[in-house]
Motif scaffolding. Structure first.
Motif, PDB file in Angstrom:
ATOM      1  N   ALA A 139      -4.742  -3.896  -1.767  1.00 58.79           N
ATOM      2  CA  ALA A 139      -3.361  -3.449  -2.011  1.00 58.79           C
ATOM      3  C   ALA A 139      -2.948  -3.739  -3.454  1.00 58.79           C
ATOM      4  N   ILE A 140      -3.331  -4.913  -3.936  1.00 61.94           N
ATOM      5  CA  ILE A 140      -2.974  -5.279  -5.319  1.00 61.94           C
ATOM      6  C   ILE A 140      -3.678  -4.344  -6.311  1.00 61.94           C
ATOM      7  N   ALA A 141      -4.991  -4.105  -6.049  1.00 60.25           N
ATOM      8  CA  ALA A 141      -5.755  -3.218  -6.940  1.00 60.25           C
ATOM      9  C   ALA A 141      -5.134  -1.831  -6.953  1.00 60.25           C
ATOM     10  N   LEU A 142      -4.777  -1.317  -5.774  1.00 55.86           N
ATOM     11  CA  LEU A 142      -4.154   0.003  -5.650  1.00 55.86           C
ATOM     12  C   LEU A 142      -2.842   0.054  -6.423  1.00 55.86           C
ATOM     13  N   LEU A 143      -2.086  -1.011  -6.312  1.00 54.63           N
ATOM     14  CA  LEU A 143      -0.797  -1.102  -7.002  1.00 54.63           C
ATOM     15  C   LEU A 143      -0.985  -1.050  -8.523  1.00 54.63           C
ATOM     16  N   VAL A 144      -1.991  -1.814  -8.997  1.00 52.63           N
ATOM     17  CA  VAL A 144      -2.257  -1.859 -10.450  1.00 52.63           C
ATOM     18  C   VAL A 144      -2.657  -0.472 -10.950  1.00 52.63           C
ATOM     19  N   VAL A 145      -3.555   0.194 -10.201  1.00 55.52           N
ATOM     20  CA  VAL A 145      -4.004   1.540 -10.603  1.00 55.52           C
ATOM     21  C   VAL A 145      -2.819   2.512 -10.595  1.00 55.52           C
ATOM     22  N   SER A 146      -2.019   2.444  -9.524  1.00 47.22           N
ATOM     23  CA  SER A 146      -0.855   3.344  -9.407  1.00 47.22           C
ATOM     24  C   SER A 146       0.115   3.136 -10.557  1.00 47.22           C
ATOM     25  N   LEU A 147       0.380   1.869 -10.876  1.00 46.76           N
ATOM     26  CA  LEU A 147       1.312   1.578 -11.977  1.00 46.76           C
ATOM     27  C   LEU A 147       0.771   2.111 -13.300  1.00 46.76           C
ATOM     28  N   PHE A 148      -0.563   1.951 -13.492  1.00 43.65           N
ATOM     29  CA  PHE A 148      -1.175   2.437 -14.732  1.00 43.65           C
ATOM     30  C   PHE A 148      -1.009   3.956 -14.850  1.00 43.65           C
ATOM     31  N   ILE A 149      -1.365   4.676 -13.766  1.00 40.29           N
ATOM     32  CA  ILE A 149      -1.259   6.147 -13.785  1.00 40.29           C
ATOM     33  C   ILE A 149       0.198   6.561 -13.974  1.00 40.29           C
ATOM     34  N   PHE A 150       1.077   5.856 -13.296  1.00 36.91           N
ATOM     35  CA  PHE A 150       2.509   6.174 -13.394  1.00 36.91           C
ATOM     36  C   PHE A 150       2.993   6.049 -14.834  1.00 36.91           C
ATOM     37  N   PHE A 151       2.664   4.959 -15.495  1.00 38.44           N
ATOM     38  CA  PHE A 151       3.153   4.760 -16.867  1.00 38.44           C
ATOM     39  C   PHE A 151       2.522   5.751 -17.862  1.00 38.44           C
ATOM     40  N   VAL A 152       1.248   6.089 -17.624  1.00 37.98           N
ATOM     41  CA  VAL A 152       0.606   7.088 -18.493  1.00 37.98           C
ATOM     42  C   VAL A 152       1.345   8.422 -18.379  1.00 37.98           C
ATOM     43  N   ASN A 153       1.660   8.832 -17.126  1.00 38.15           N
ATOM     44  CA  ASN A 153       2.324  10.122 -16.914  1.00 38.15           C
ATOM     45  C   ASN A 153       3.761  10.117 -17.418  1.00 38.15           C
ATOM     46  N   VAL A 154       4.454   9.001 -17.198  1.00 39.06           N
ATOM     47  CA  VAL A 154       5.840   8.898 -17.684  1.00 39.06           C
ATOM     48  C   VAL A 154       5.859   8.997 -19.208  1.00 39.06           C
ATOM     49  N   ILE A 159       0.843  -1.210   0.000  1.00 36.78           N
ATOM     50  CA  ILE A 159       0.000   0.000   0.000  1.00 36.78           C
ATOM     51  C   ILE A 159       0.876   1.258   0.000  1.00 36.78           C
ATOM     52  N   ILE A 160       1.913   1.261   0.855  1.00 34.68           N
ATOM     53  CA  ILE A 160       2.794   2.441   0.918  1.00 34.68           C
ATOM     54  C   ILE A 160       3.479   2.667  -0.433  1.00 34.68           C
ATOM     55  N   PHE A 161       3.949   1.584  -1.030  1.00 30.35           N
ATOM     56  CA  PHE A 161       4.616   1.680  -2.338  1.00 30.35           C
ATOM     57  C   PHE A 161       3.661   2.258  -3.392  1.00 30.35           C
ATOM     58  N   SER A 162       2.413   1.769  -3.373  1.00 35.73           N
ATOM     59  CA  SER A 162       1.416   2.246  -4.336  1.00 35.73           C
ATOM     60  C   SER A 162       1.135   3.725  -4.148  1.00 35.73           C
ATOM     61  N   LEU A 163       1.028   4.150  -2.886  1.00 37.87           N
ATOM     62  CA  LEU A 163       0.740   5.560  -2.616  1.00 37.87           C
ATOM     63  C   LEU A 163       1.902   6.449  -3.058  1.00 37.87           C
ATOM     64  N   LEU A 164       3.125   5.981  -2.797  1.00 32.40           N
ATOM     65  CA  LEU A 164       4.302   6.744  -3.237  1.00 32.40           C
ATOM     66  C   LEU A 164       4.323   6.882  -4.755  1.00 32.40           C
ATOM     67  N   LEU A 165       3.968   5.805  -5.414  1.00 29.44           N
ATOM     68  CA  LEU A 165       3.913   5.804  -6.879  1.00 29.44           C
ATOM     69  C   LEU A 165       2.882   6.820  -7.381  1.00 29.44           C
ATOM     70  N   LEU A 166       1.753   6.876  -6.690  1.00 32.57           N
ATOM     71  CA  LEU A 166       0.704   7.833  -7.047  1.00 32.57           C
ATOM     72  C   LEU A 166       1.185   9.267  -6.881  1.00 32.57           C
ATOM     73  N   VAL A 167       1.861   9.533  -5.760  1.00 33.45           N
ATOM     74  CA  VAL A 167       2.380  10.890  -5.492  1.00 33.45           C
ATOM     75  C   VAL A 167       3.391  11.269  -6.574  1.00 33.45           C
ATOM     76  N   PHE A 168       4.273  10.336  -6.899  1.00 37.82           N
ATOM     77  CA  PHE A 168       5.294  10.589  -7.921  1.00 37.82           C
ATOM     78  C   PHE A 168       4.635  10.874  -9.275  1.00 37.82           C
ATOM     79  N   SER A 169       3.593  10.099  -9.588  1.00 39.92           N
ATOM     80  CA  SER A 169       2.861  10.310 -10.850  1.00 39.92           C
ATOM     81  C   SER A 169       2.244  11.694 -10.885  1.00 39.92           C
TER      82      SER A 169
END
Lengths: 63, 209
Positions: free
Chosen positions: B18-33, A11-21
């Motif tokens: 946590a997995i769902a959050l990770l998937v969403v975060s990765l998606f947003i991250f790659f779109v922005n990158v 969860i922490i990793f995901s949130l950090l990723l969101l902030v970075f994005s």
């Protein structure tokens, strides 16, 4: 089963990723705004203006 | 036992979250990158990057208006003079609101240009009456901004406003600290001039060199 510790880290990793994005997104938006400012056009025109009243004695002379 | 099961189920839900959050975060991250690299450009390996910088011819009046307000020629005088270059005495034999700022024009493009100036009307059309004057004087607001066209401009000389283009600068520079020209305006308003609101538009034309 996955331990709570791993879930918290995920969860922490995901949130950090969101902030970075979000930070990247702000940076990209700023670039886009600057690009627009660079191509904005200037104004090649200026103006002058005034109001002319009759000289003070012209009314008296007429009267 | 029941509590342990509930705890396990909660753990499972939390894990899925946590997995769902990770998937969403990765998606947003790659779109922005992806967006980021589209703007800044990216090259890998050995190659040649070609780009074209467009020439932009662009000028801007940063001080674009002179408004002397309302006034009249002093009684008994043949005319009044309004002269933005004349400092404290910029209004004589009249009671208009003074202006010492003049007009300021800046080269905001990325190429040196020639600069032409024209007015919408001449003195007699603007003011009427006997011997009216409507004139311009051009000076560098920043040193070396304009290489004056000597045949149509001499420093300190006022020229009659003309409805045809007058080439003022053979070279109007783009350097940030040397790209600003000042235009002073002088009016001589006869006592028998037109009355009411009058005005004119001054147009600058730039051509890239």
């Amino acid at each position: 089963m996955v331990s709570k510790k791993v879930i918290v880290i995920l969860i922490i990793f995901s949130l950090l990723l969101l902030v970075f994005s979000l930070m990247i997104n702000i940076s990209v938006s700023n670039n886009e705004i600057n690009d627009e400012q660079e191509i904005s056009n200037g104004s090649p025109e200026a103006s002058i203006g005034l109001i002319i009243n009759p000289p003070a004695n012209s009314g008296a002379a007429a009267g | 036992m029941v509590a342990k099961n509930k705890n396990k189920q909660a753990n499972k839900l939390l894990f899925y979250f946590a997995i769902a959050l990770l998937v969403v975060s990765l998606f947003i991250f790659f779109v922005n990158v992806n967006k980021f690299f589209k703007i800044t450009g990216k090259a890998t390996g050995t190659g040649t990057a070609n780009l074209t910088i467009e020439s932009i011819t662009n000028i801007n009046f940063t001080t674009a208006n002179i408004n002397w307000g309302s006034g009249s020629v002093t009684a008994g005088q043949a005319n009044a003079t309004l002269d933005t270059s004349a400092g404290a005495n910029n209004v004589t034999r009249g009671n208009w609101t003074g202006n010492t700022a003049g007009l300021i024009i800046e080269n905001i493009g990325n190429v040196n240009v020639t600069l032409l100036i024209k007015s919408g009307v001449n003195a007699s059309t603007l003011l009427g009456g006997t011997s009216p004057l409507y004139q311009f004087n051009f000076t560098n607001a920043e040193v070396g901004s304009c290489t004056f066209n000597v045949s149509t401009n001499a420093t300190g000389t006022f020229y009659d406003a003309s409805t045809t283009d007058r080439q003022v600068c053979n070279n109007f520079d783009i350097a940030q600290t040397n790209d600003t020209l000042r235009i002073d305006v002088r009016l001589a308003i006869p006592s028998n001039s037109k009355t009411g609101a009058i005005g004119d538009i001054i147009t600058a034309t730039a051509t890239g060199i």
